[in-house]
Design a protein around this motif. Sequence first.
Motif, PDB file in Angstrom:
ATOM      1  N   ILE A 141       0.826  -1.205   0.000  1.00 62.87           N
ATOM      2  CA  ILE A 141       0.000   0.000   0.000  1.00 62.87           C
ATOM      3  C   ILE A 141       0.863   1.258   0.000  1.00 62.87           C
ATOM      4  O   ILE A 141       0.622   2.196  -0.754  1.00 62.87           O
ATOM      5  CB  ILE A 141      -0.943   0.012   1.239  1.00 62.87           C
ATOM      6  CG1 ILE A 141      -1.895  -1.179   1.182  1.00 62.87           C
ATOM      7  CG2 ILE A 141      -1.705   1.336   1.329  1.00 62.87           C
ATOM      8  CD1 ILE A 141      -2.677  -1.410   2.461  1.00 62.87           C
ATOM      9  N   PHE A 142       1.893   1.259   0.853  1.00 60.23           N
ATOM     10  CA  PHE A 142       2.701   2.460   1.047  1.00 60.23           C
ATOM     11  C   PHE A 142       3.999   2.463   0.227  1.00 60.23           C
ATOM     12  O   PHE A 142       4.779   3.403   0.301  1.00 60.23           O
ATOM     13  CB  PHE A 142       3.009   2.654   2.538  1.00 60.23           C
ATOM     14  CG  PHE A 142       1.773   2.948   3.337  1.00 60.23           C
ATOM     15  CD1 PHE A 142       1.212   4.212   3.330  1.00 60.23           C
ATOM     16  CD2 PHE A 142       1.151   1.947   4.073  1.00 60.23           C
ATOM     17  CE1 PHE A 142       0.059   4.488   4.062  1.00 60.23           C
ATOM     18  CE2 PHE A 142       0.005   2.219   4.802  1.00 60.23           C
ATOM     19  CZ  PHE A 142      -0.548   3.484   4.794  1.00 60.23           C
ATOM     20  N   HIS A 143       4.216   1.408  -0.530  1.00 57.99           N
ATOM     21  CA  HIS A 143       5.362   1.309  -1.446  1.00 57.99           C
ATOM     22  C   HIS A 143       6.704   1.561  -0.760  1.00 57.99           C
ATOM     23  O   HIS A 143       7.544   2.303  -1.264  1.00 57.99           O
ATOM     24  CB  HIS A 143       5.177   2.240  -2.654  1.00 57.99           C
ATOM     25  CG  HIS A 143       3.877   2.019  -3.353  1.00 57.99           C
ATOM     26  ND1 HIS A 143       3.591   0.870  -4.068  1.00 57.99           N
ATOM     27  CD2 HIS A 143       2.744   2.782  -3.415  1.00 57.99           C
ATOM     28  CE1 HIS A 143       2.366   0.936  -4.554  1.00 57.99           C
ATOM     29  NE2 HIS A 143       1.827   2.082  -4.172  1.00 57.99           N
ATOM     30  N   THR A 144       6.867   0.948   0.390  1.00 59.96           N
ATOM     31  CA  THR A 144       8.152   0.967   1.084  1.00 59.96           C
ATOM     32  C   THR A 144       8.333  -0.377   1.778  1.00 59.96           C
ATOM     33  O   THR A 144       7.353  -0.998   2.182  1.00 59.96           O
ATOM     34  CB  THR A 144       8.255   2.111   2.112  1.00 59.96           C
ATOM     35  OG1 THR A 144       9.552   2.072   2.714  1.00 59.96           O
ATOM     36  CG2 THR A 144       7.193   2.017   3.194  1.00 59.96           C
ATOM     37  N   ASP A 145       9.561  -0.818   1.877  1.00 59.54           N
ATOM     38  CA  ASP A 145       9.817  -2.038   2.637  1.00 59.54           C
ATOM     39  C   ASP A 145      10.673  -1.741   3.869  1.00 59.54           C
ATOM     40  O   ASP A 145      11.245  -2.626   4.482  1.00 59.54           O
ATOM     41  CB  ASP A 145      10.453  -3.118   1.765  1.00 59.54           C
ATOM     42  CG  ASP A 145      11.775  -2.673   1.152  1.00 59.54           C
ATOM     43  OD1 ASP A 145      12.167  -1.511   1.336  1.00 59.54           O
ATOM     44  OD2 ASP A 145      12.414  -3.498   0.483  1.00 59.54           O
ATOM     45  N   THR A 146      10.740  -0.458   4.230  1.00 59.01           N
ATOM     46  CA  THR A 146      11.466  -0.044   5.424  1.00 59.01           C
ATOM     47  C   THR A 146      10.645  -0.456   6.641  1.00 59.01           C
ATOM     48  O   THR A 146       9.568   0.091   6.885  1.00 59.01           O
ATOM     49  CB  THR A 146      11.705   1.481   5.424  1.00 59.01           C
ATOM     50  OG1 THR A 146      12.376   1.831   4.213  1.00 59.01           O
ATOM     51  CG2 THR A 146      12.536   1.906   6.615  1.00 59.01           C
ATOM     52  N   TYR A 147      11.166  -1.422   7.380  1.00 58.15           N
ATOM     53  CA  TYR A 147      10.401  -2.026   8.476  1.00 58.15           C
ATOM     54  C   TYR A 147       9.933  -1.001   9.496  1.00 58.15           C
ATOM     55  O   TYR A 147       8.764  -0.987   9.874  1.00 58.15           O
ATOM     56  CB  TYR A 147      11.217  -3.134   9.155  1.00 58.15           C
ATOM     57  CG  TYR A 147      10.439  -3.875  10.199  1.00 58.15           C
ATOM     58  CD1 TYR A 147       9.550  -4.876   9.832  1.00 58.15           C
ATOM     59  CD2 TYR A 147      10.563  -3.574  11.548  1.00 58.15           C
ATOM     60  CE1 TYR A 147       8.807  -5.557  10.786  1.00 58.15           C
ATOM     61  CE2 TYR A 147       9.830  -4.252  12.512  1.00 58.15           C
ATOM     62  CZ  TYR A 147       8.961  -5.245  12.126  1.00 58.15           C
ATOM     63  OH  TYR A 147       8.219  -5.911  13.075  1.00 58.15           O
ATOM     64  N   HIS A 148      10.840  -0.129   9.946  1.00 56.93           N
ATOM     65  CA  HIS A 148      10.439   0.800  11.009  1.00 56.93           C
ATOM     66  C   HIS A 148       9.344   1.760  10.546  1.00 56.93           C
ATOM     67  O   HIS A 148       8.461   2.114  11.321  1.00 56.93           O
ATOM     68  CB  HIS A 148      11.640   1.557  11.604  1.00 56.93           C
ATOM     69  CG  HIS A 148      12.243   2.575  10.710  1.00 56.93           C
ATOM     70  ND1 HIS A 148      13.294   2.300   9.869  1.00 56.93           N
ATOM     71  CD2 HIS A 148      11.941   3.878  10.526  1.00 56.93           C
ATOM     72  CE1 HIS A 148      13.613   3.390   9.205  1.00 56.93           C
ATOM     73  NE2 HIS A 148      12.813   4.367   9.581  1.00 56.93           N
ATOM     74  N   ALA A 149       9.353   2.152   9.284  1.00 54.32           N
ATOM     75  CA  ALA A 149       8.306   3.049   8.775  1.00 54.32           C
ATOM     76  C   ALA A 149       6.957   2.324   8.740  1.00 54.32           C
ATOM     77  O   ALA A 149       5.930   2.882   9.153  1.00 54.32           O
ATOM     78  CB  ALA A 149       8.676   3.563   7.388  1.00 54.32           C
ATOM     79  N   LEU A 150       6.952   1.087   8.268  1.00 50.87           N
ATOM     80  CA  LEU A 150       5.725   0.296   8.245  1.00 50.87           C
ATOM     81  C   LEU A 150       5.219   0.046   9.662  1.00 50.87           C
ATOM     82  O   LEU A 150       4.019   0.080   9.934  1.00 50.87           O
ATOM     83  CB  LEU A 150       5.961  -1.038   7.526  1.00 50.87           C
ATOM     84  CG  LEU A 150       6.320  -0.932   6.040  1.00 50.87           C
ATOM     85  CD1 LEU A 150       6.769  -2.274   5.500  1.00 50.87           C
ATOM     86  CD2 LEU A 150       5.142  -0.383   5.240  1.00 50.87           C
ATOM     87  N   ARG A 151       6.155  -0.175  10.549  1.00 51.00           N
ATOM     88  CA  ARG A 151       5.815  -0.426  11.949  1.00 51.00           C
ATOM     89  C   ARG A 151       5.190   0.814  12.584  1.00 51.00           C
ATOM     90  O   ARG A 151       4.224   0.705  13.355  1.00 51.00           O
ATOM     91  CB  ARG A 151       7.100  -0.828  12.679  1.00 51.00           C
ATOM     92  CG  ARG A 151       6.954  -1.229  14.091  1.00 51.00           C
ATOM     93  CD  ARG A 151       6.587  -2.678  14.170  1.00 51.00           C
ATOM     94  NE  ARG A 151       6.074  -2.909  15.497  1.00 51.00           N
ATOM     95  CZ  ARG A 151       6.236  -4.036  16.160  1.00 51.00           C
ATOM     96  NH1 ARG A 151       6.855  -5.053  15.622  1.00 51.00           N
ATOM     97  NH2 ARG A 151       5.736  -4.164  17.355  1.00 51.00           N
ATOM     98  N   TRP A 152       5.724   1.998  12.275  1.00 50.38           N
ATOM     99  CA  TRP A 152       5.137   3.232  12.805  1.00 50.38           C
ATOM    100  C   TRP A 152       3.691   3.382  12.342  1.00 50.38           C
ATOM    101  O   TRP A 152       2.821   3.781  13.116  1.00 50.38           O
ATOM    102  CB  TRP A 152       5.940   4.454  12.375  1.00 50.38           C
ATOM    103  CG  TRP A 152       7.250   4.629  13.077  1.00 50.38           C
ATOM    104  CD1 TRP A 152       7.596   4.161  14.317  1.00 50.38           C
ATOM    105  CD2 TRP A 152       8.395   5.317  12.576  1.00 50.38           C
ATOM    106  NE1 TRP A 152       8.893   4.516  14.608  1.00 50.38           N
ATOM    107  CE2 TRP A 152       9.411   5.228  13.566  1.00 50.38           C
ATOM    108  CE3 TRP A 152       8.673   5.993  11.398  1.00 50.38           C
ATOM    109  CZ2 TRP A 152      10.666   5.800  13.401  1.00 50.38           C
ATOM    110  CZ3 TRP A 152       9.926   6.565  11.246  1.00 50.38           C
ATOM    111  CH2 TRP A 152      10.916   6.469  12.235  1.00 50.38           C
ATOM    112  N   ILE A 153       3.436   3.071  11.075  1.00 49.30           N
ATOM    113  CA  ILE A 153       2.075   3.186  10.533  1.00 49.30           C
ATOM    114  C   ILE A 153       1.136   2.223  11.259  1.00 49.30           C
ATOM    115  O   ILE A 153       0.062   2.619  11.727  1.00 49.30           O
ATOM    116  CB  ILE A 153       2.070   2.911   9.009  1.00 49.30           C
ATOM    117  CG1 ILE A 153       2.845   4.002   8.266  1.00 49.30           C
ATOM    118  CG2 ILE A 153       0.642   2.784   8.487  1.00 49.30           C
ATOM    119  CD1 ILE A 153       3.190   3.644   6.824  1.00 49.30           C
ATOM    120  N   ALA A 154       1.537   0.953  11.350  1.00 52.93           N
ATOM    121  CA  ALA A 154       0.684  -0.058  11.981  1.00 52.93           C
ATOM    122  C   ALA A 154       0.504   0.233  13.472  1.00 52.93           C
ATOM    123  O   ALA A 154      -0.629   0.261  13.974  1.00 52.93           O
ATOM    124  CB  ALA A 154       1.282  -1.450  11.781  1.00 52.93           C
TER     125      ALA A 154
END
Length: 193
Positions: A141-154
């Motif tokens: 959805i967010f077109h990134t595989d940077t774990y910490h960024a995805l983690r912040w969103i979730a």
Amino acid sequence: MNRLQKYIYFTIGTIILGMGIALCVASGFGTDPLSVLVNGINYRTGISMSASNAIVCAAMILVGLVMDRKDVTLATVISLFASSIGISIMEAVLPQEPGLLARGIFMAAGICAYTFGTAMSQIPQIGYSTYDVFIYSLSNIFHTDTYHALRWIADGSFLIAGWILGGTAGFGTIVIVVCAGKFVEYWMKLLKH
């Protein structure tokens, strides 16, 4: 590592993750944002904590299946049980009313165990825990595989939704939102070497 060793490694990681959750809960300073959401669902609906957790986990698995089916594996199912084992182990040994110093130690140890266990579960690359299935599905959805960024969103989304529903959060919850993704990335680098 052969396949059996990978599953053992993954299982140990998710048990450690569960132990970290129990330590954070025992600290009284707040727990992970997913637990805040589960607590909020329990508070708002009266559904038991375990049933609320099952509903949230099923929803995350469904999102994972829709977004990236290959990430949902036998390991995902194992993670549901292994993390519960870790929680039960810690609940059995932790004191019922710890002092302030012990609570601070529990919080720090809980965050370390929670993030270390998460990283450890990702190393074998045989699938993801329920939570990580959801996190990695967000990359589509967010077109990134940077774990910490995805983690912040979730984590941010779960914290806000849980709080709106009446779930309880604390200082430790905010620390987890801010730091967990970076800590997992740090442990991943350390474990890979």
